[in-house]
Design a protein around this motif. Sequence first.
Motif, PDB file in Angstrom:
ATOM      1  N   ALA A  40      -8.865   3.652   5.789  1.00  0.00           N
ATOM      2  CA  ALA A  40      -7.424   3.468   5.647  1.00  0.00           C
ATOM      3  C   ALA A  40      -6.857   2.992   6.978  1.00  0.00           C
ATOM      4  O   ALA A  40      -7.253   3.454   8.039  1.00  0.00           O
ATOM      5  CB  ALA A  40      -6.777   4.771   5.223  1.00  0.00           C
ATOM      6  N   LEU A  41      -5.957   2.053   6.914  1.00  0.00           N
ATOM      7  CA  LEU A  41      -5.310   1.550   8.122  1.00  0.00           C
ATOM      8  C   LEU A  41      -3.909   2.141   8.219  1.00  0.00           C
ATOM      9  O   LEU A  41      -3.183   2.191   7.236  1.00  0.00           O
ATOM     10  CB  LEU A  41      -5.189   0.028   8.080  1.00  0.00           C
ATOM     11  CG  LEU A  41      -6.388  -0.784   8.493  1.00  0.00           C
ATOM     12  CD1 LEU A  41      -6.101  -2.269   8.365  1.00  0.00           C
ATOM     13  CD2 LEU A  41      -6.818  -0.475   9.905  1.00  0.00           C
ATOM     14  N   GLU A  42      -3.560   2.553   9.398  1.00  0.00           N
ATOM     15  CA  GLU A  42      -2.226   3.054   9.687  1.00  0.00           C
ATOM     16  C   GLU A  42      -1.498   1.993  10.502  1.00  0.00           C
ATOM     17  O   GLU A  42      -2.132   1.162  11.159  1.00  0.00           O
ATOM     18  CB  GLU A  42      -2.323   4.356  10.495  1.00  0.00           C
ATOM     19  CG  GLU A  42      -3.008   5.494   9.769  1.00  0.00           C
ATOM     20  CD  GLU A  42      -2.194   6.007   8.594  1.00  0.00           C
ATOM     21  OE1 GLU A  42      -0.942   5.992   8.682  1.00  0.00           O
ATOM     22  OE2 GLU A  42      -2.803   6.413   7.594  1.00  0.00           O
ATOM     23  N   PRO A  43      -0.158   2.029  10.506  1.00  0.00           N
ATOM     24  CA  PRO A  43       0.579   1.046  11.316  1.00  0.00           C
ATOM     25  C   PRO A  43       0.144   1.048  12.784  1.00  0.00           C
ATOM     26  O   PRO A  43       0.027  -0.014  13.398  1.00  0.00           O
ATOM     27  CB  PRO A  43       2.036   1.510  11.180  1.00  0.00           C
ATOM     28  CG  PRO A  43       2.076   2.218   9.860  1.00  0.00           C
ATOM     29  CD  PRO A  43       0.726   2.877   9.714  1.00  0.00           C
ATOM     30  N   LEU A  44      -0.150   2.210  13.314  1.00  0.00           N
ATOM     31  CA  LEU A  44      -0.563   2.288  14.718  1.00  0.00           C
ATOM     32  C   LEU A  44      -1.920   1.614  14.943  1.00  0.00           C
ATOM     33  O   LEU A  44      -2.169   1.037  16.003  1.00  0.00           O
ATOM     34  CB  LEU A  44      -0.599   3.749  15.170  1.00  0.00           C
ATOM     35  CG  LEU A  44      -0.434   4.024  16.647  1.00  0.00           C
ATOM     36  CD1 LEU A  44       0.781   3.337  17.248  1.00  0.00           C
ATOM     37  CD2 LEU A  44      -0.362   5.518  16.901  1.00  0.00           C
ATOM     38  N   ASP A  68       2.403  -8.271  14.030  1.00  0.00           N
ATOM     39  CA  ASP A  68       3.711  -7.606  13.969  1.00  0.00           C
ATOM     40  C   ASP A  68       4.206  -7.514  12.524  1.00  0.00           C
ATOM     41  O   ASP A  68       4.698  -6.467  12.092  1.00  0.00           O
ATOM     42  CB  ASP A  68       4.739  -8.344  14.831  1.00  0.00           C
ATOM     43  CG  ASP A  68       4.502  -8.208  16.326  1.00  0.00           C
ATOM     44  OD1 ASP A  68       3.673  -7.351  16.726  1.00  0.00           O
ATOM     45  OD2 ASP A  68       5.136  -8.959  17.091  1.00  0.00           O
ATOM     46  N   ARG A  69       4.069  -8.601  11.772  1.00  0.00           N
ATOM     47  CA  ARG A  69       4.489  -8.584  10.360  1.00  0.00           C
ATOM     48  C   ARG A  69       3.634  -7.615   9.543  1.00  0.00           C
ATOM     49  O   ARG A  69       4.141  -6.889   8.681  1.00  0.00           O
ATOM     50  CB  ARG A  69       4.416  -9.992   9.761  1.00  0.00           C
ATOM     51  CG  ARG A  69       5.456 -10.947  10.316  1.00  0.00           C
ATOM     52  CD  ARG A  69       5.489 -12.272   9.558  1.00  0.00           C
ATOM     53  NE  ARG A  69       4.219 -12.970   9.528  1.00  0.00           N
ATOM     54  CZ  ARG A  69       3.792 -13.818  10.460  1.00  0.00           C
ATOM     55  NH1 ARG A  69       4.545 -14.062  11.530  1.00  0.00           N
ATOM     56  NH2 ARG A  69       2.629 -14.425  10.345  1.00  0.00           N
ATOM     57  N   LEU A  70       2.356  -7.586   9.838  1.00  0.00           N
ATOM     58  CA  LEU A  70       1.446  -6.683   9.140  1.00  0.00           C
ATOM     59  C   LEU A  70       1.795  -5.229   9.431  1.00  0.00           C
ATOM     60  O   LEU A  70       1.836  -4.385   8.528  1.00  0.00           O
ATOM     61  CB  LEU A  70      -0.003  -6.985   9.542  1.00  0.00           C
ATOM     62  CG  LEU A  70      -1.092  -6.185   8.845  1.00  0.00           C
ATOM     63  CD1 LEU A  70      -1.097  -6.464   7.344  1.00  0.00           C
ATOM     64  CD2 LEU A  70      -2.456  -6.557   9.439  1.00  0.00           C
ATOM     65  N   GLU A  71       2.072  -4.939  10.688  1.00  0.00           N
ATOM     66  CA  GLU A  71       2.468  -3.575  11.055  1.00  0.00           C
ATOM     67  C   GLU A  71       3.735  -3.171  10.299  1.00  0.00           C
ATOM     68  O   GLU A  71       3.835  -2.062   9.766  1.00  0.00           O
ATOM     69  CB  GLU A  71       2.693  -3.476  12.556  1.00  0.00           C
ATOM     70  CG  GLU A  71       3.124  -2.089  13.006  1.00  0.00           C
ATOM     71  CD  GLU A  71       3.459  -2.022  14.478  1.00  0.00           C
ATOM     72  OE1 GLU A  71       3.477  -0.899  15.010  1.00  0.00           O
ATOM     73  OE2 GLU A  71       3.722  -3.071  15.103  1.00  0.00           O
TER      74      GLU A  71
END
Length: 187
Positions: A40-44, A68-71
Motif C-alpha cells: 500500500a502506498l501512502e501520500p508520504l 505532486d499530483r499523485l500525492e
Amino acid sequence: MTVLFPKVGSLKLGYNTTQVEEFFDLARAAYERPGEAEKALEPLDVRRMAFDLKHGGYDTSAVDAALDRLETAFVGRQRETYVRANGQDAWMQELATRAQTLYPRLRRPGGERFAHPSLVSTGYRASDVDELLARVTAFFDRGAPLTADEVRGATFRSAHGSRAYDEGTVDAFLARMVDILLGVAEG
C-alpha cells in the motif's frame, strides 16, 4: 513501451526512466486497486520518492509535478475513505491532531528549531527555514493563507554550523506539513 514523461537530451541529467516507470506502475496499481497491491502506498511514500539521475532520463520537473499530483490524489483517497468511515468532523480532528505534533517545534526560538549539521557539513540556512516556519505558524494561529505547493516549492540557501539546520530533519517536518495542508485543502 510508453514514454511517460518528456526526456532530457542525452548530455543532460534526468530521472532514471526505469525507476520512474516502475514506481508509477506500482502507484497506479495501488491507487486503482487499494488493498490488492503488494504494498500500500501512502501520500508520504509518494512525497519521499527519489530517483537516480541518468543522462537522457526523464525531465525532473515533469516527474516532480506528476509526483505532486499523485500525492494529492492519494491524500484525497485517504480523506474520502476516512470521512466515509468516521465523518468529516473526525477527519478535521485527525488533521488537528497531526498538526499538534508539529506545533512544539514552531514554538522554539529562531535558529534552534532543528538540529544543526556537523561543522564540516552544510545544511539549510536557518534564517530561511525560520522564515517559512513563521508562515506555518501564521497558518496555524491565524488561518493565514499557505498552500502545500508553497511548502513543496520552498528553497533554502546553504549554510554551515549553527547558522544551518540539518536538511533531512527539515525535509521530514515539511513533508508532514504538506500532508496536513493537502488534507485541509481537500476538506
